[in-house]
Design an enzyme around this catalytic site. Sequence first.
Site, PDB file in Angstrom:
ATOM      1  N   GLY A  14       0.632  -1.129  -0.009  1.00 15.49           N
ATOM      2  CA  GLY A  14       0.026   0.049   0.106  1.00 15.49           C
ATOM      3  C   GLY A  14       0.926   1.151   0.146  1.00 15.49           C
ATOM      4  N   GLY A  16      -0.274   4.606   0.374  1.00 14.28           N
ATOM      5  CA  GLY A  16      -0.950   5.645   1.054  1.00 14.28           C
ATOM      6  C   GLY A  16      -0.036   6.310   1.945  1.00 14.28           C
ATOM      7  N   PHE A  17      -0.592   7.152   2.818  1.00 17.13           N
ATOM      8  CA  PHE A  17       0.385   7.996   3.524  1.00 17.13           C
ATOM      9  C   PHE A  17       1.119   7.353   4.382  1.00 17.13           C
ATOM     10  CE2 PHE A  17      -3.337  11.114   2.986  1.00 17.13           C
ATOM     11  CZ  PHE A  17      -2.446  12.276   2.392  1.00 17.13           C
ATOM     12  N   VAL A  82      -2.959  -7.372  -4.313  1.00 13.78           N
ATOM     13  CA  VAL A  82      -2.343  -8.315  -3.439  1.00 13.78           C
ATOM     14  C   VAL A  82      -3.414  -9.529  -3.071  1.00 13.78           C
ATOM     15  CG1 VAL A  82      -1.769  -8.916  -0.969  1.00 13.78           C
ATOM     16  CG2 VAL A  82      -0.974  -6.939  -1.934  1.00 13.78           C
ATOM     17  N   GLU A 173     -17.509  18.340   4.147  1.00 12.09           N
ATOM     18  CA  GLU A 173     -16.956  18.990   2.973  1.00 12.09           C
ATOM     19  C   GLU A 173     -17.557  18.913   1.879  1.00 12.09           C
ATOM     20  OE1 GLU A 173     -12.301  19.546   5.056  1.00 12.09           O
ATOM     21  OE2 GLU A 173     -12.710  17.567   3.681  1.00 12.09           O
ATOM     22  N   ASP A 302      -4.705   2.957   8.196  1.00 15.19           N
ATOM     23  CA  ASP A 302      -6.082   2.779   8.616  1.00 15.19           C
ATOM     24  C   ASP A 302      -6.664   1.267   8.890  1.00 15.19           C
ATOM     25  OD1 ASP A 302      -6.715   5.476   8.179  1.00 15.19           O
ATOM     26  OD2 ASP A 302      -7.820   5.330   6.340  1.00 15.19           O
ATOM     27  N   ALA A 318      -5.037  11.096   8.410  1.00 12.20           N
ATOM     28  CA  ALA A 318      -3.604  11.240   7.759  1.00 12.20           C
ATOM     29  C   ALA A 318      -2.718  11.346   8.567  1.00 12.20           C
ATOM     30  CB  ALA A 318      -3.939  12.143   6.581  1.00 12.20           C
TER      31      ALA A 318
END
Lengths: 430, 430
Positions: A14, A16-17, A82, A173, A302, A318
């Site tokens: 992954g 991601g962040f 994966v 948002e 996460d 994040a």
Amino acid sequence: MQTSDSLPRIVVLGAGFAGLTFCQKFPRNLARVTIIDRQNHHLFQPLLYQVATATLSGPDIAQPIRSILSDHPDIEVRMSEVQSIDLKAKKVILAKGEVAYDYLVIGLGGVTSYFGRPDWAQFAPGLKSLDEALALRRETLLAYERAETEADPAARDALLTTVVVGGGPTGVEMAGALAELARTVIDEDFRHIDPKKTRVLLVEAGPRLLPMFPEALSASAKLQLEKLGVEVLVASMVKDIRKGEVELPTQTIRSANIIWAAGVAANPLTRSLGIEIDRGGRIKVQPDLSLPGYPEVLAVGDVVSLVDVNGVTVPGVAPAALQMGGYAAKLIAKELKDGKGARAPFAYHDKGSLATIGRSSGIAKIGKLQFSGFFAWFAWLIIHLLFLVGFRSKVSVLTHWVYNYFTYKRGTRLVTGMDPVVAKPAPKQS
Amino acid sequence: MQTSDSLPRIVVLGAGFAGLTFCQKFPRNLARVTIIDRQNHHLFQPLLYQVATATLSGPDIAQPIRSILSDHPDIEVRMSEVQSIDLKAKKVILAKGEVAYDYLVIGLGGVTSYFGRPDWAQFAPGLKSLDEALALRRETLLAYERAETEADPAARDALLTTVVVGGGPTGVEMAGALAELARTVIDEDFRHIDPKKTRVLLVEAGPRLLPMFPEALSASAKLQLEKLGVEVLVASMVKDIRKGEVELPTQTIRSANIIWAAGVAANPLTRSLGIEIDRGGRIKVQPDLSLPGYPEVLAVGDVVSLVDVNGVTVPGVAPAALQMGGYAAKLIAKELKDGKGARAPFAYHDKGSLATIGRSSGIAKIGKLQFSGFFAWFAWLIIHLLFLVGFRSKVSVLTHWVYNYFTYKRGTRLVTGMDPVVAKPAPKQS
């Protein structure tokens, strides 16, 4: 280009962040690192709603993973799905081939969760990927186009009604941005639609919006949204979603555009690990983020369920992912250099929370400080710009924001993705 | 918002350069104008290849039609497919409903033509729409990703081979950009692919590239392309295209990425008008761009076949479309104001031709001036920036170009469009 085969092998799942921060913080020439992601790009998820609402373009908030890591020659990037993880044999099974590891870092992130009603997904898409954001942009803009020529008043009202389910940061948002999009765009660009007829509803099951913020800020967010014309319905648990229809406890709303921002769960792959997980599929990790019984496997971001050493439940945001990625890099680097020993536990540092509401408003909680309005929005803007990866993206996003701020226009209002994927010599009619 | 019903009604088909220029140049409050396009955006087609090769993002070169015309309150924009035109009854039949007209302006543009081999389309897509450009970007980038892990050398070579068919401006610009993309990206970002193994072939049936340019400039373009590593094959008529394979007179080339830039024809709708057309489906118009027998119907842009009053064959290029759109606006406005009379014929003004080759080279012919290299590229850059619609796009494109120029990086290298269009809660695996 490959570093020596004798080095230990780290596999990161992954980009991601969390996974990307691991790669960026991990020292060079200490291991062979392979990062594997289904996509070829890292996505700056906090700004995904701005792509969906036509302020930013896709490339503004996404950067090729290879490009981000191009000055780390000892890191290999693989674009692959994966299939499973064999914890006992220490290897990851991919769609094509498998990879063995000495250390594994699981940063597979989250997916949209419909709380046991996966059938709702087809009527109320979520917002986790760039493709979902672009599809949402298309559907929103097409609804206006259809409303412009729709003769039946009830059908037209449904086309002009958007329902956002979920009063967390994403829902708030989205609702604010959609309300502004509808008003400014329809007012200027359409001839037959009455802008007053557009409705954006924000539906939340709990008693208030943004439960992670103090009550006063939740109330402020509700007020600011209502000023933008959003109808906020709290304590309204969704009973059912059908095609073009949301059923609430006291009413049923017809809407051409239903957006699901209510639930996130960990990547379902966690369920196949044979490790204890929580209701959202998150892995119950040890204080050092390792999987119970597998000290060489760390989970980050996460997919993690953890009450940290200070008693704080680590949230799925994040900043937590960034901190976990950095922690894991430090921990594994230390063990490779100094040998195994006792591990210091992970401690989450809450640096505050921010949410924007529309074009120039927001709420902020930074330490003991709480504020709302223009300065909260401005703080949000600066922080998001700083964390955005890539110089080019920063300039491009800033350009779009400044343009949007002063003109109220949305430059990326494009309907794409209607043509078949393989181009055909279809009559490019107009 | 609607202007008085007593005004004459003008319908414009197609929001390309010609149709849009008509709308922008036509005086306000003289007629009810309706512009109809299948897409919601105007596309700056000359830069489409830069989206396909990951330099620009889609929104950089596309602008919502409604937004471009938002300060023309008497123009109505309709997003709809044109089914047919009833010239006798003076009406246009849409997918939903029909529109009557007093004047009709046909600017339906072109489509990719496979010279009687429409079955090639599935193996060698063209480049006419934003969706096609994004699909091409995805396939190009995915081919590198697959090559990175492909064990079979022959299959890997095919993945690294791109064939561009057609040596006109689009083919030349595509080939140059692809060669640069392959070299810079693969060199920096991949670990297992040898950049020397990448091949870009440009295949042209005629004796030289860019036949609309003088021979010396064609030769210069070929040299410049070869410097970038493009293999240029002239006098090579394609005999057949199959999945992953192009058959030429003297060899068959395996290639994962075949791009068709060889032919353009007019929108096929022209065939159903009962009006004389040329082999490419272009309408043989009168000197005033009107259809023979229908003075109230003008054709503009790529659907037109005309040798103008000075004996010049009007080419299918953007400047010609701009000029025809402006001419039609003036002609109809004059008739509505002064009544019908003799019409001055359309005369094409050739302001020169430009083509880029890679990141900082090109060829130019402006009046009697001919030059190539950096200055040709720079002239191209300035002119394209000036004609690009929308302030925001200009800044954004300039940012990307400057970034690309100095870093050789391609920031929009994103693989998108792999998820299903309606978002499902698919495991966002990595």
